[in-house]
Scaffold this motif. Sequence first.
Motif, PDB file in Angstrom:
ATOM      1  N   PHE A  44       1.084  -1.230   0.150  1.00 59.38           N
ATOM      2  CA  PHE A  44       0.044   0.036  -0.106  1.00 59.38           C
ATOM      3  C   PHE A  44       0.919   1.333   0.061  1.00 59.38           C
ATOM      4  CE2 PHE A  44      -2.296   3.351   2.274  1.00 59.38           C
ATOM      5  CZ  PHE A  44      -3.384   3.464   1.614  1.00 59.38           C
ATOM      6  N   ALA A  45       1.851   1.418   0.805  1.00 57.33           N
ATOM      7  CA  ALA A  45       2.656   2.791   1.110  1.00 57.33           C
ATOM      8  C   ALA A  45       3.464   2.800  -0.401  1.00 57.33           C
ATOM      9  CB  ALA A  45       3.605   2.492   2.143  1.00 57.33           C
ATOM     10  N   LYS A  46       4.106   1.726  -0.656  1.00 60.70           N
ATOM     11  CA  LYS A  46       4.757   2.013  -2.021  1.00 60.70           C
ATOM     12  C   LYS A  46       3.970   2.589  -3.179  1.00 60.70           C
ATOM     13  CE  LYS A  46       8.676  -0.347  -4.153  1.00 60.70           C
ATOM     14  NZ  LYS A  46       9.678   0.608  -3.777  1.00 60.70           N
ATOM     15  N   ARG A  47       2.715   1.871  -3.337  1.00 59.59           N
ATOM     16  CA  ARG A  47       1.927   2.056  -4.184  1.00 59.59           C
ATOM     17  C   ARG A  47       1.290   3.780  -4.301  1.00 59.59           C
ATOM     18  NH1 ARG A  47      -3.406   0.676  -4.493  1.00 59.59           N
ATOM     19  NH2 ARG A  47      -3.201  -0.924  -2.697  1.00 59.59           N
ATOM     20  N   VAL A  48       0.996   3.966  -2.928  1.00 57.58           N
ATOM     21  CA  VAL A  48       0.421   5.142  -2.972  1.00 57.58           C
ATOM     22  C   VAL A  48       1.455   6.251  -3.101  1.00 57.58           C
ATOM     23  CG1 VAL A  48      -0.991   6.873  -1.321  1.00 57.58           C
ATOM     24  CG2 VAL A  48      -1.584   4.298  -1.595  1.00 57.58           C
ATOM     25  N   SER A  49       2.545   6.011  -2.407  1.00 59.40           N
ATOM     26  CA  SER A  49       3.745   7.307  -2.917  1.00 59.40           C
ATOM     27  C   SER A  49       4.025   7.253  -4.048  1.00 59.40           C
ATOM     28  CB  SER A  49       4.974   6.651  -1.742  1.00 59.40           C
ATOM     29  OG  SER A  49       5.296   5.433  -2.315  1.00 59.40           O
ATOM     30  N   SER A  50       4.092   6.190  -4.901  1.00 65.39           N
ATOM     31  CA  SER A  50       4.298   6.274  -6.303  1.00 65.39           C
ATOM     32  C   SER A  50       3.223   7.053  -7.100  1.00 65.39           C
ATOM     33  CB  SER A  50       4.521   4.896  -7.009  1.00 65.39           C
ATOM     34  OG  SER A  50       5.304   4.040  -6.530  1.00 65.39           O
TER      35      SER A  50
END
Lengths: 128, 183
Positions: A44-50
């Motif tokens: 989730f964190a990686k996807r949203v930050s991207s």
Amino acid sequence: MNEDELIQQQIENGNVPDGIDADAYRLVFRALKTNLKTELPDDFAKRVSSLALAPKKSFDWDKFYLFSGFLALIVALGYAVAATEFAFSMGSFQFLSNYSYFVIFAIVVVALLQWIDKKILKTTNTQF
Amino acid sequence: MNDDQALASYVAQGNQHAFELLIRKYQRLVAHMVGRIVNNSEDLEEICQDVFLKVYEKISEFNFQSKLSTWIATIAYRHAINHVRKKRIEVADIDEKFAERFMADDSPAEALEENEMNSIVLSMIEKLPPQYKIVLTLYHLEDMNYAEIGEATGMPEGTVKNYLFRARQLLKEKVKTYLGKEV
């Protein structure tokens, strides 16, 4: 301070008194410390930050293609009308012109039914 | 400058790694906030994503008048409330009749072990109004104080205290009915 307030305060301070109320409160406080099962996916964190830092599109090609397609369709339609000397006619539906008020009435009734249906669905609240 | 200030500063400069760290740090808080209001698990992830995108958009305006966690919780609360409003789901006001309904809800007759009791209390919490659930969650799971909860939810501090006390009291009364059946 009533008895419940006192017990709640005592438990918060780490002193659990005796009695059925205190026992019940102890179970409540323990459950309140249990983590919820509202986990988000690992990525989730990686996807949203991207997503947040993705470069903004300077030109919306999707809209461009959609608009171009629509324009090409209009041009082709115009060309076809001109080339075939097409004249618009109601054809077999000519008889409907004798019942124009009835057709308008039917359209209004159907639209009204749709509107009422939508309203009824919207006011069906789900309470949680 | 504390950790959160440094992190927020990096995020405001567009550092993706810092933003990922920020999300990892606060995703539990946001999921708890949203999960307490929105029951649909499919909507949960989408709302959480919107919350963090809003955080990213607004973080350069955040001036640390409050804690970063409180500010993020405020955004999460507003997003979740807006979501239920958009879906026209009614967030019922809390009235005395709620307590009656809550207490009258079915209870299993058999005696319960303590770990089973924990699951039952958790299911009781789920049946509480969202306002109670939010206050309980922020206080007990996120270790926020009354003022921070008030800031995050827009409730007066007195209401926060009252909801916390009342929700725990209701749960206690309900648990007592279970314990009574064990004796």
